[in-house]
Design a protein around this motif. Structure first.
Motif, PDB file in Angstrom:
ATOM      1  N   LEU A  31      35.078  32.692  41.360  1.00 35.20           N
ATOM      2  CA  LEU A  31      33.830  33.078  42.009  1.00 35.20           C
ATOM      3  C   LEU A  31      34.013  34.328  42.873  1.00 35.20           C
ATOM      4  CD1 LEU A  31      32.527  29.528  42.968  1.00 35.20           C
ATOM      5  CD2 LEU A  31      31.803  30.962  41.048  1.00 35.20           C
ATOM      6  N   ALA A  32      35.112  34.404  43.611  1.00 35.37           N
ATOM      7  CA  ALA A  32      35.366  35.596  44.430  1.00 35.37           C
ATOM      8  C   ALA A  32      35.594  36.809  43.546  1.00 35.37           C
ATOM      9  CB  ALA A  32      36.576  35.356  45.336  1.00 35.37           C
ATOM     10  N   ASP A  33      36.268  36.601  42.436  1.00 32.15           N
ATOM     11  CA  ASP A  33      36.537  37.687  41.493  1.00 32.15           C
ATOM     12  C   ASP A  33      35.238  38.208  40.886  1.00 32.15           C
ATOM     13  OD1 ASP A  33      38.877  39.083  40.252  1.00 32.15           O
ATOM     14  OD2 ASP A  33      37.956  38.367  38.398  1.00 32.15           O
ATOM     15  N   ARG A  34      34.343  37.297  40.513  1.00 35.28           N
ATOM     16  CA  ARG A  34      33.053  37.703  39.952  1.00 35.28           C
ATOM     17  C   ARG A  34      32.209  38.457  40.969  1.00 35.28           C
ATOM     18  NH1 ARG A  34      30.533  32.824  36.185  1.00 35.28           N
ATOM     19  NH2 ARG A  34      32.092  32.934  34.507  1.00 35.28           N
ATOM     20  N   ALA A  35      32.411  38.141  42.253  1.00 38.43           N
ATOM     21  CA  ALA A  35      31.666  38.818  43.316  1.00 38.43           C
ATOM     22  C   ALA A  35      32.191  40.227  43.585  1.00 38.43           C
ATOM     23  CB  ALA A  35      31.719  37.992  44.599  1.00 38.43           C
ATOM     24  N   GLY A  36      33.333  40.562  42.996  1.00 40.30           N
ATOM     25  CA  GLY A  36      33.882  41.901  43.148  1.00 40.30           C
ATOM     26  C   GLY A  36      34.839  42.077  44.301  1.00 40.30           C
ATOM     27  N   GLU A  76      40.483  37.646  37.169  1.00 41.20           N
ATOM     28  CA  GLU A  76      40.781  38.654  36.155  1.00 41.20           C
ATOM     29  C   GLU A  76      40.989  40.043  36.746  1.00 41.20           C
ATOM     30  OE1 GLU A  76      37.689  38.664  33.254  1.00 41.20           O
ATOM     31  OE2 GLU A  76      38.176  36.676  32.468  1.00 41.20           O
ATOM     32  N   LYS A  77      40.226  40.380  37.773  1.00 41.18           N
ATOM     33  CA  LYS A  77      40.205  41.753  38.291  1.00 41.18           C
ATOM     34  C   LYS A  77      40.960  41.926  39.599  1.00 41.18           C
ATOM     35  CE  LYS A  77      38.524  46.026  38.802  1.00 41.18           C
ATOM     36  NZ  LYS A  77      38.999  47.157  37.985  1.00 41.18           N
ATOM     37  N   ALA A  78      40.802  40.998  40.525  1.00 41.89           N
ATOM     38  CA  ALA A  78      41.345  41.171  41.876  1.00 41.89           C
ATOM     39  C   ALA A  78      42.872  41.171  41.884  1.00 41.89           C
ATOM     40  CB  ALA A  78      40.831  40.064  42.793  1.00 41.89           C
ATOM     41  N   LEU A  79      43.435  41.981  42.761  1.00 34.79           N
ATOM     42  CA  LEU A  79      44.870  41.928  43.019  1.00 34.79           C
ATOM     43  C   LEU A  79      45.169  40.626  43.753  1.00 34.79           C
ATOM     44  CD1 LEU A  79      47.586  43.699  43.128  1.00 34.79           C
ATOM     45  CD2 LEU A  79      46.939  44.129  45.496  1.00 34.79           C
ATOM     46  N   VAL A  80      46.154  39.887  43.288  1.00 35.41           N
ATOM     47  CA  VAL A  80      46.509  38.602  43.903  1.00 35.41           C
ATOM     48  C   VAL A  80      47.789  38.767  44.720  1.00 35.41           C
ATOM     49  CG1 VAL A  80      47.131  36.185  43.523  1.00 35.41           C
ATOM     50  CG2 VAL A  80      45.391  37.286  42.078  1.00 35.41           C
TER      51      VAL A  80
END
Length: 264
Positions: A31-36, A76-80
């Motif tokens: 959800l956080a990733d989808r939020a950008g 998928e997108k965010a740096l972890v």
């Protein structure tokens, strides 16, 4: 394509603020990733938010590895960035490097975060040389709360402000790609941000920081007991979730759940 350290650096150089939030499982990460959100921190704050401890001290290496892997799988997108927990990097440099490598190889995190300043700078340098991107953490250090005698704001005295600046510069020199600065007085925080050439991600340290990090549970209002000063509650999910559970309980007891469409 997942964000890299270079992407975070580009945001910093462009003047765009960096948005970071903690995540502890695949669903919150999704959800956080989808939020950008740019950066997901698998904080050892999971000790309090997920595991029910009073501090981060009881959190184990295996706890952080397990939750970091879940966050990586959900995003998928965010740096972890994965927190290295209490005493996982305070022994020999060999042990610290081995533990850091486990986050990269087993959980597939993109970076690790360690607490401390000058005293861990040499270790940060070794990790970076070994291929592990490192985020530093100065100011209030949750893993040192037992030594410090509680959660205390930093930078109140000139001496403390000077030490924080030395810590930040030492981490930068060692190769840290960014630094979390927690609960540092605004004027001291501004001085540190101005002196450094890497992103400073603030929490309770004022608006001058290059980005902000917040605990997911504070943002969503998941804990009905306490909201820290540094947080803004964007939802009151605790009340909504409690209400949903109560309605479910009532429906079960009154036999209004399940209904025809809920069984096979």
């Amino acid at each position: 394509m997942r964000n890299t350290v270079s992407d975070i650096w580009k945001l910093y150089k462009s003047g765009e603020k960096i948005a970071c939030v903690t995540a502890y499982d695949s669903t919150s990460a999704l959800l956080a990733d989808r939020a950008g959100v740019d950066l997901l921190l698998v904080g050892d704050s999971l000790g309090m938010t997920v595991l029910g401890h009073e501090t981060t001290v009881p959190v184990s290496l295996e706890d952080c590895l397990r939750h970091s892997a879940a966050v990586v799988r959900g995003s998928e997108k965010a740096l972890v960035v994965a927190d290295m927990p209490f005493m996982s990097y305070h022994g020999s440099s060999h042990e610290a490097l081995k533990n850091a490598s486990r986050f990269m190889q087993e959980s597939l995190a993109s970076s690790v975060k360690i607490e401390g300043g000058e005293e861990v700078a040499e270790l940060v340098k070794l990790m970076v040389q070994g291929g592990v991107p490192v985020m530093g953490h100065i100011g209030l250090l949750p893993q040192a709360v037992l030594v410090k005698g509680g959660y205390k704001v930093r930078g109140r005295s000139k001496e403390d402000e000077e030490q924080l600046l030395k810590d930040a510069l030492a981490l930068q020199e060692a190769g840290a790609f960014a630094i979390v600065m927690e609960c540092v007085k605004d004027d001291a925080a501004q001085r540190i941000v101005s002196a450094l050439d890497i992103p400073i991600i603030g929490i309770g340290s004022g608006l001058a920081c290059d980005g902000q990090v917040q605990v997911m549970h504070d943002v969503l209002g998941l804990d009905p007991r306490f909201t820290p000063r540094h947080a803004r509650k964007y939802l009151n999910l605790a009340e909504q979730i409690e209400g949903a559970f109560g309605q479910y309980k009532d429906d079960v007891k009154s036999s209004s759940f399940p209904s025809n469409e809920n069984w096979y």
